[in-house]
Scaffold this active site. Structure first.
Site, short mmCIF file in Angstrom:
data_model
loop_
_atom_site.label_atom_id
_atom_site.label_comp_id
_atom_site.label_asym_id
_atom_site.label_seq_id
_atom_site.Cartn_x
_atom_site.Cartn_y
_atom_site.Cartn_z
N GLU A 159 71.43 -0.02 -80.54
CA GLU A 159 70.64 -0.38 -81.41
C GLU A 159 70.47 0.90 -82.57
O GLU A 159 70.55 0.51 -83.74
CB GLU A 159 69.10 -0.58 -81.11
N ASN A 210 41.04 -9.87 -91.62
CA ASN A 210 42.37 -9.29 -91.40
C ASN A 210 42.11 -8.61 -90.17
O ASN A 210 41.04 -7.63 -89.73
CB ASN A 210 42.67 -8.26 -92.37
N GLY A 211 42.93 -8.74 -88.90
CA GLY A 211 42.87 -8.20 -87.86
C GLY A 211 42.81 -9.27 -86.55
O GLY A 211 43.06 -10.23 -86.96
N TRP A 246 48.84 -13.87 -92.74
CA TRP A 246 49.81 -13.67 -91.69
C TRP A 246 49.29 -14.09 -90.51
O TRP A 246 48.50 -13.21 -89.84
CB TRP A 246 50.30 -12.13 -91.79
N ARG A 248 52.31 -8.58 -97.74
CA ARG A 248 51.49 -8.39 -96.69
C ARG A 248 51.67 -9.66 -95.71
O ARG A 248 51.29 -9.58 -94.43
CB ARG A 248 50.19 -7.94 -96.88
N CYS A 267 47.38 -9.17 -92.97
CA CYS A 267 46.99 -10.16 -94.11
C CYS A 267 46.52 -9.42 -95.34
O CYS A 267 46.28 -8.25 -95.15
CB CYS A 267 45.83 -11.15 -93.69
N LYS A 278 71.37 0.26 -86.54
CA LYS A 278 70.76 0.99 -87.79
C LYS A 278 71.46 1.53 -88.43
O LYS A 278 71.38 1.41 -89.86
CB LYS A 278 69.36 1.63 -87.10
N HIS A 318 87.23 5.56 -71.66
CA HIS A 318 88.04 4.49 -71.55
C HIS A 318 88.62 4.08 -72.89
O HIS A 318 88.80 2.85 -73.12
CB HIS A 318 87.52 3.18 -70.76
N GLU A 364 73.72 -0.94 -90.51
CA GLU A 364 73.21 -1.90 -91.44
C GLU A 364 72.82 -1.03 -92.88
O GLU A 364 73.10 -1.67 -93.87
CB GLU A 364 71.89 -2.37 -90.84
N LYS A 380 67.45 -10.85 -94.16
CA LYS A 380 66.27 -10.58 -93.16
C LYS A 380 66.25 -11.60 -92.21
O LYS A 380 65.85 -11.52 -90.94
CB LYS A 380 64.93 -10.59 -93.95
C1 G6P Z 1 69.23 -10.85 -89.11
C2 G6P Z 1 68.51 -9.57 -89.31
C3 G6P Z 1 68.42 -8.64 -88.14
C4 G6P Z 1 67.85 -9.31 -87.14
C5 G6P Z 1 68.59 -10.71 -86.93
C6 G6P Z 1 67.87 -11.64 -85.73
O1 G6P Z 1 70.85 -10.34 -89.08
O2 G6P Z 1 69.06 -8.63 -90.66
O3 G6P Z 1 67.52 -7.58 -88.53
O4 G6P Z 1 67.67 -8.64 -85.97
O5 G6P Z 1 68.86 -11.41 -87.91
O6 G6P Z 1 66.62 -12.09 -86.36
P1 G6P Z 1 65.32 -12.67 -85.64
O7 G6P Z 1 64.26 -12.90 -86.78
O8 G6P Z 1 65.83 -13.90 -84.93
O9 G6P Z 1 65.10 -11.60 -84.63
#
Ligand code: G6P
Length: 609
Positions: A482, A100-101, A74, A27, A2, A486, A505, A489, A604
């Site tokens: 993953e 905050n915490g 938050w 934040r 927060c 990364k 294969h 993306e 996002k």
């Molecule tokens: C979008 C974001 C990814 C995320 C995915 C699922 O594609 O760019 O980074 O992993 O959505 O999002 P969520 O909020 O459901 O984890």
């Protein structure tokens, strides 16, 4: 997490607090509020949503107070709502506090206060703190704060004001940063300097366990246990606003990668019960006998969250011996999934708003499944519509490419797997030993982060390549997926993740000197097999970047680069392996001049189908 800002001085506090909140909005922004010390007492304004909503609400209100505190939230405990928004007040509306915490022992403190006649209005852990201060208040706010904090377990950055002590802010820090901004005839307190940088560049950062008593002309810093009166060291800030919001890092993604020791600690804080060898996950809302009846688990998610689900599959099956299936939420929602008595569904989502995941959850509930959520955003749609769940407490993730949310999701899945296992075949000793491994992970992540320069140098050698292959086996196969995601993306390099043995294969046809292969080759029971896969790549002139176990000297001659990972339980290696892969992707993308925090075409939170 927060954002906090407080002001005491000679100017009208309201515009200063509002400006500070806007600076802190990155934040967290599920609700916002402020309290001002007006002539006839405290006035409070709060609303749900972004700072713009609060701005609309106060439009035309002529508050003249020269002192106040404000907060952008938050949520961690209690969904985003006006009642749960900060500041929180004591029962007589004379003391107000922003926090905050996380207060870990708030349940015990609440019970104590209820016995003493206090009544609670909110679902937050924070309200306990302000009522505790009220309980101990005898005319000296700093003293009451000190006594209250001596009973608190958890993390806090707080600022407190009282109508009967105007012209004074009391701030305290334990685990959540706070800074005093020093002006002329006015002083500020904030969770970071970006909130007040327009007014002063003179900063005094509070240390852990310190309490600051701040008036317009002065501030005095003591320890929670009253042992120390510190002569404040004023630092002149030379950073720009943008640099401050990013904590001195170039990008939010890099900042979030570096936050992982802290976010992983948040994912286990107060949850590891070593005496019983069982993680405490009260939010699941399921009794032990209900957990014992589960005979099948389905996990559904999208994107990075789907990768953490795959890790969950390996770990739950291995530890709890319950069959697990992982499904893309977009596929699950349109199938006719078989849900029987004893089937438990987990949905994993950082945002808690992904359209496909939400639809999958609704579909499963229609078919009678018990659905639990693993979410970051408190009070999000998925968190609200599930029967229970576990928050990962990673704080707002701003970089589009998920990093800290991923590792925290995995950490929570480890906790769930151990819990399910302890309800069945696992002994107390085994459970406690696994919790011990989990507890060490944040420090081990810290160690890996110190190798960033070396990873950057590796990135400098390979950033011009246009294809990458990522290989892993067992529980590190999803970590390879993953790692590849990364890179894809944020650098727009074509990258594929594969189970190492499957390489022969198909993908092996692609390997030549222009195809770097990142191999997770840790010393586990498939280590020798991975070495064979490495030899297959080497024979075709592929360049290998290996993630190896600390102390493995055998691998050095077989690969081009080695990045070492500290020792942990073999099932828990994916968190550690993911950190260098995040850093590698990040530095490659930086070298290619990409938009790290807002990669092209991505969002996002995907709230459309
Ligand atoms: C979008 C974001 C990814 C995320 C995915 C699922 O594609 O760019 O980074 O992993 O959505 O999002 P969520 O909020 O459901 O984890």
């Amino acid at each position: 997490m927060c954002g906090i800002v407080g002001y005491v001085g000679f100017q009208r506090a309201l515009p200063i607090l509002m400006q500070g909140l806007k600076r802190l909005e990155y934040r967290g922004y599920d609700s916002a509020g402020l309290v001002l010390v007006e002539k006839d007492g405290l006035v409070c304004e709060k609303c749900v949503g972004k700072i713009a909503c609060l701005e609309e609400q106060i439009l035309g209100k002529e508050y003249m107070a020269t002192e106040g505190i404000a907060h952008t939230r938050w949520a961690t405990h209690g969904e985003p709502s006006v009642i749960n928004a900060h500041p929180h007040m004591d029962s007589k509306d004379k003391i107000a506090l922003v926090h905050n915490g996380i207060i870990e022992n708030y349940r015990a403190l609440k019970a104590f206060l209820e016995n003493r006649g206090h009544r609670f209005k909110t679902q937050t852990d924070t309200e306990v703190l302000v009522q505790l201060i009220e309980e101990y208040y005898e005319g000296d706010l700093t003293e009451a704060v000190r006594i209250a904090l001596s009973q608190v377990e958890g993390t806090y950055g707080i600022v407190v004001i009282a109508s009967h002590e105007p012209g004074k802010l009391v701030a305290a820090r334990q685990g959540s940063p706070l800074v005093v901004g020093n002006g002329n005839g006015e002083n500020f307190v904030a969770s970071d300097m970006s909130a007040v940088l327009e007014y002063t560049k003179r900063a005094v950062y509070l240390e852990e366990g310190e309490i600051a008593t701040v008036t317009p002309e002065n501030f005095e810093i003591t320890n929670v246990d009253r042992s120390l009166l510190r002569t404040p060291q004023i630092e002149e800030i030379s950073w720009t606003l943008d640099q401050i919001e990013k904590g001195g890092y170039e990008h939010f993604m890099q900042k979030e990668i570096h936050e992982q020791p802290a976010t992983l600690r948040n994912a286990i804080r107060g949850r590891l019960n070593f005496e019983e060898g069982i993680p405490r996950l009260n939010g699941l809302n399921l009794q032990y006998d209900q957990l014992r009846k589960i005979n099948r688990v389905i996990i559904t998610a999208c994107g990075t969250s789907w990768h953490s689900a795959l890790i969950g599959e390996y770990v739950i099956e291995e530890l709890a011996r319950i069959p697990v299936e992982v499904e893309y939420a977009s596929e699950f929602r349109y199938r006719s999934p078989i849900i029987e008595d004893g089937t438990l569904l987990f949905v994993i989502s950082q945002s808690g708003e992904t359209a496909d995941t939400l639809a999958a959850l609704r579909e499963a509930r229609k078919k009678g499944a018990t659905v639990l959520g693993i979410c970051n955003v408190v009070g999000s749609s998925i968190a609200r519509e599930t029967d229970g769940g576990v928050y990962i407490h990673a704080g707002p993730e701003i970089g589009v490419a998920s990093t800290k949310a991923f590792t925290s999701q995995v950490m929570v899945l480890y906790e769930i797997a151990i819990l399910l296992a302890r309800m069945r075949r696992m002994s107390l000793g085994e459970g406690a030993a696994l919790l011990n491994y989990l507890e060490k992970i944040p420090n081990q992540v810290e160690e890996i982060l110190q190798t960033e320069d070396r990873i950057k140098r590796i990135a400098e050698q390979y950033f011009r390549n246009n294809n990458f292959l990522y290989l892993g086996r067992g529980v590190n196969y999803p970590a390879a997926l993953e790692g590849a995601l990364k890179l894809k993306e944020i650098s727009y390099i074509h990258a594929e993740g594969y189970p190492a043995a499957e390489m022969k294969h198909g993908p092996i046809a692609l390997i030549d000197e222009n195809m770097p292969v990142v191999v997770i080759a840790l010393k586990d029971f498939v280590y020798d097999k991975v070495l064979s896969n490495i030899a297959e790549v080497e024979a075709r002139n592929g360049k290998i970047i290996a993630l190896a176990s600390e102390g493995d000297t055998e691998i050095v001659d077989k690969v081009s680069e080695v990045i070492y990972i500290p020792h942990t339980h073999p099932l828990f290696t994916p968190i550690l392996a993911s950190i260098p892969l995040q850093l590698l992707a990040y530095h490659i993308a930086v070298l290619r001049g990409c938009h790290i925090d807002q990669p092209r075409n991505l969002a996002k939170s995907v709230t459309v189908e």
